[in-house]
Design a protein around this motif. Structure first.
Motif, PDB file in Angstrom:
ATOM      1  N   ARG A   1      18.513 -18.196  25.826  1.00  0.00           N
ATOM      2  CA  ARG A   1      19.503 -18.453  26.866  1.00  0.00           C
ATOM      3  C   ARG A   1      20.375 -17.211  27.081  1.00  0.00           C
ATOM      4  N   ASP A   2      20.775 -16.644  25.974  1.00  0.00           N
ATOM      5  CA  ASP A   2      21.631 -15.473  25.997  1.00  0.00           C
ATOM      6  C   ASP A   2      20.901 -14.263  26.597  1.00  0.00           C
ATOM      7  N   LEU A   3      19.667 -14.079  26.163  1.00  0.00           N
ATOM      8  CA  LEU A   3      18.840 -12.968  26.643  1.00  0.00           C
ATOM      9  C   LEU A   3      18.649 -13.056  28.166  1.00  0.00           C
ATOM     10  N   LEU A   4      18.359 -14.261  28.643  1.00  0.00           N
ATOM     11  CA  LEU A   4      18.135 -14.448  30.084  1.00  0.00           C
ATOM     12  C   LEU A   4      19.432 -14.233  30.862  1.00  0.00           C
ATOM     13  N   THR A   5      20.520 -14.789  30.345  1.00  0.00           N
ATOM     14  CA  THR A   5      21.800 -14.658  31.040  1.00  0.00           C
ATOM     15  C   THR A   5      22.179 -13.189  31.185  1.00  0.00           C
ATOM     16  N   LEU A   6      22.092 -12.499  30.063  1.00  0.00           N
ATOM     17  CA  LEU A   6      22.493 -11.094  30.037  1.00  0.00           C
ATOM     18  C   LEU A   6      21.664 -10.258  31.012  1.00  0.00           C
ATOM     19  N   ASN A   7      20.342 -10.429  30.933  1.00  0.00           N
ATOM     20  CA  ASN A   7      19.471  -9.534  31.692  1.00  0.00           C
ATOM     21  C   ASN A   7      19.386  -9.890  33.170  1.00  0.00           C
ATOM     22  N   LEU A   8      19.463 -11.168  33.487  1.00  0.00           N
ATOM     23  CA  LEU A   8      19.414 -11.536  34.903  1.00  0.00           C
ATOM     24  C   LEU A   8      20.751 -11.265  35.578  1.00  0.00           C
ATOM     25  N   THR A   9      21.831 -11.316  34.827  1.00  0.00           N
ATOM     26  CA  THR A   9      23.129 -10.921  35.372  1.00  0.00           C
ATOM     27  C   THR A   9      23.101  -9.435  35.730  1.00  0.00           C
ATOM     28  N   LYS A  10      22.482  -8.662  34.838  1.00  0.00           N
ATOM     29  CA  LYS A  10      22.377  -7.215  35.049  1.00  0.00           C
ATOM     30  C   LYS A  10      21.658  -6.872  36.347  1.00  0.00           C
ATOM     31  N   VAL A  11      20.657  -7.670  36.716  1.00  0.00           N
ATOM     32  CA  VAL A  11      19.906  -7.363  37.934  1.00  0.00           C
ATOM     33  C   VAL A  11      20.441  -8.125  39.146  1.00  0.00           C
ATOM     34  N   GLY A  12      21.650  -8.684  39.018  1.00  0.00           N
ATOM     35  CA  GLY A  12      22.327  -9.169  40.218  1.00  0.00           C
ATOM     36  C   GLY A  12      22.382 -10.673  40.421  1.00  0.00           C
ATOM     37  N   TYR A  13      21.951 -11.447  39.435  1.00  0.00           N
ATOM     38  CA  TYR A  13      22.051 -12.905  39.593  1.00  0.00           C
ATOM     39  C   TYR A  13      23.367 -13.413  39.018  1.00  0.00           C
ATOM     40  N   MET A  14      23.860 -14.484  39.653  1.00  0.00           N
ATOM     41  CA  MET A  14      24.989 -15.191  39.067  1.00  0.00           C
ATOM     42  C   MET A  14      24.387 -16.324  38.244  1.00  0.00           C
ATOM     43  N   VAL A  15      24.452 -16.192  36.941  1.00  0.00           N
ATOM     44  CA  VAL A  15      23.695 -17.089  36.064  1.00  0.00           C
ATOM     45  C   VAL A  15      24.597 -18.165  35.468  1.00  0.00           C
ATOM     46  N   GLU A  16      24.140 -19.421  35.551  1.00  0.00           N
ATOM     47  CA  GLU A  16      24.766 -20.490  34.782  1.00  0.00           C
ATOM     48  C   GLU A  16      23.712 -20.985  33.817  1.00  0.00           C
ATOM     49  N   ALA A  17      24.014 -20.927  32.536  1.00  0.00           N
ATOM     50  CA  ALA A  17      23.027 -21.318  31.536  1.00  0.00           C
ATOM     51  C   ALA A  17      23.522 -22.546  30.781  1.00  0.00           C
ATOM     52  N   VAL A  18      22.641 -23.546  30.689  1.00  0.00           N
ATOM     53  CA  VAL A  18      23.007 -24.762  29.953  1.00  0.00           C
ATOM     54  C   VAL A  18      21.921 -25.077  28.935  1.00  0.00           C
ATOM     55  N   GLU A  19      22.263 -25.932  27.952  1.00  0.00           N
ATOM     56  CA  GLU A  19      21.352 -26.144  26.831  1.00  0.00           C
ATOM     57  C   GLU A  19      20.529 -27.426  26.954  1.00  0.00           C
ATOM     58  N   SER A  20      20.792 -28.231  27.975  1.00  0.00           N
ATOM     59  CA  SER A  20      20.027 -29.476  28.076  1.00  0.00           C
ATOM     60  C   SER A  20      19.809 -29.867  29.538  1.00  0.00           C
ATOM     61  N   ALA A  21      18.779 -30.699  29.726  1.00  0.00           N
ATOM     62  CA  ALA A  21      18.493 -31.214  31.065  1.00  0.00           C
ATOM     63  C   ALA A  21      19.632 -32.123  31.532  1.00  0.00           C
ATOM     64  N   GLU A  22      20.214 -32.846  30.588  1.00  0.00           N
ATOM     65  CA  GLU A  22      21.299 -33.765  30.936  1.00  0.00           C
ATOM     66  C   GLU A  22      22.457 -32.995  31.571  1.00  0.00           C
ATOM     67  N   ARG A  23      22.780 -31.871  30.948  1.00  0.00           N
ATOM     68  CA  ARG A  23      23.887 -31.049  31.470  1.00  0.00           C
ATOM     69  C   ARG A  23      23.514 -30.472  32.848  1.00  0.00           C
ATOM     70  N   ALA A  24      22.258 -30.037  32.967  1.00  0.00           N
ATOM     71  CA  ALA A  24      21.804 -29.471  34.244  1.00  0.00           C
ATOM     72  C   ALA A  24      21.896 -30.525  35.345  1.00  0.00           C
ATOM     73  N   LEU A  25      21.515 -31.752  35.036  1.00  0.00           N
ATOM     74  CA  LEU A  25      21.525 -32.819  36.042  1.00  0.00           C
ATOM     75  C   LEU A  25      22.948 -33.151  36.489  1.00  0.00           C
ATOM     76  N   GLU A  26      23.870 -33.124  35.548  1.00  0.00           N
ATOM     77  CA  GLU A  26      25.273 -33.361  35.916  1.00  0.00           C
ATOM     78  C   GLU A  26      25.693 -32.386  37.020  1.00  0.00           C
ATOM     79  N   ILE A  27      25.305 -31.125  36.833  1.00  0.00           N
ATOM     80  CA  ILE A  27      25.697 -30.095  37.802  1.00  0.00           C
ATOM     81  C   ILE A  27      24.969 -30.299  39.125  1.00  0.00           C
ATOM     82  N   ILE A  28      23.650 -30.526  39.038  1.00  0.00           N
ATOM     83  CA  ILE A  28      22.809 -30.613  40.243  1.00  0.00           C
ATOM     84  C   ILE A  28      23.158 -31.853  41.075  1.00  0.00           C
TER      85      ILE A  28
END
Ligand code: CA
Length: 231
Positions: free
Chosen positions: A14-41
């Motif tokens: 999660r950390d690796l993806l957040t760090l590197n995709l932020t570097k190439v211009g993405y605004m990254v939100e990283a969560v640890e579970s599908a439940e958390r992702a669904l709350e947001i979506i």
């Protein structure tokens, strides 16, 4: 703004993806579970342009999450993270509406290239004035401005990839298109994947387009070559 959702239970990835995709211009939100992702979506279905979903998650799996996100949002690009040993997962991921998959362990550059490719496909500008807005084939109408395919006036639910394949077919009626050409036109020439991705998407399209998907008459197989669209 390029908005990216990462759903991955392993902190290090999660950390690796957040760090590197932020570097190439993405605004990254990283969560640890599908439940958390669904709350947001559920609160904000259009919040993200692209989602990277791990399949093996505690609780709700990445597969189910993918299906549930797709029901809310047909445009979002979805990339699944699969384990290298789980070959059937790849086919299943595409069958339920993912746009692409990346096997773990992955190369960061390859993953970023794929995220970029999926992101570019979500950027659908309005058609140019000189272009026809509707393409008609038999009882099918492809509306390029609303990105809808209608059969007998009924809209069919297509993903962006499926829509692009249909657009290619409509512009090449009756022409046999080989898999590499379809892959190049839809996924881009820098795509790393296997041409099997074309077959999986065709299978899914037939389920939506054909009266009898096991006896396709519109998306016809050209043996040893590819596919042909006829009406
Ligand atoms: Ca996991």
């Amino acid at each position: 703004m390029k908005r990216l959702l990462v759903v991955e239970d392993e902190y290090a990835i999660r950390d690796l993806l957040t760090l590197n995709l932020t570097k190439v211009g993405y605004m990254v939100e990283a969560v640890e579970s599908a439940e958390r992702a669904l709350e947001i979506i559920i609160n904000d279905p259009d919040r993200f342009d692209v989602a990277i979903l791990d399949i093996m998650l505690p609780g709700i799996s990445g597969f189910e999450l993918c299906e549930r996100i797709r029901r809310k949002n047909q445009v979002i690009g979805i990339i699944m993270l699969t384990a290298r040993t789980m070959e059937p997962d790849k086919v299943r991921a595409l069958a339920i509406g993912a746009d692409d998959y990346v096997t773990k362990p992955f190369s960061l550059n390859e993953l970023i290239a794929r995220v970029d490719a999926v992101y570019r496909r979500t950027l659908v500008g309005p058609p140019r004035q000189s272009e026809a807005k509707e393409l008609i084939c038999g009882n099918f109408v492809l509306d390029l401005s609303s990105r809808l395919l209608k059969k007998n006036d009924q809209p069919l639910d297509l993903t962006q990839v499926e829509f692009q394949i249909m657009e290619l077919f409509f512009k090449n009626q009756g022409v046999a298109l080989d898999r590499e050409t379809i892959m190049g036109k839809v996924w881009g020439t820098s795509y790393y994947g296997d041409v099997k991705i074309v077959d999986v998407n065709i299978r899914r399209l037939r389920m939506k387009v054909e009266d009898d998907p096991s006896n396709p008459v519109n998306i016809v197989t050209v043996w040893g070559y590819g596919y042909r669209w006829t009406t």
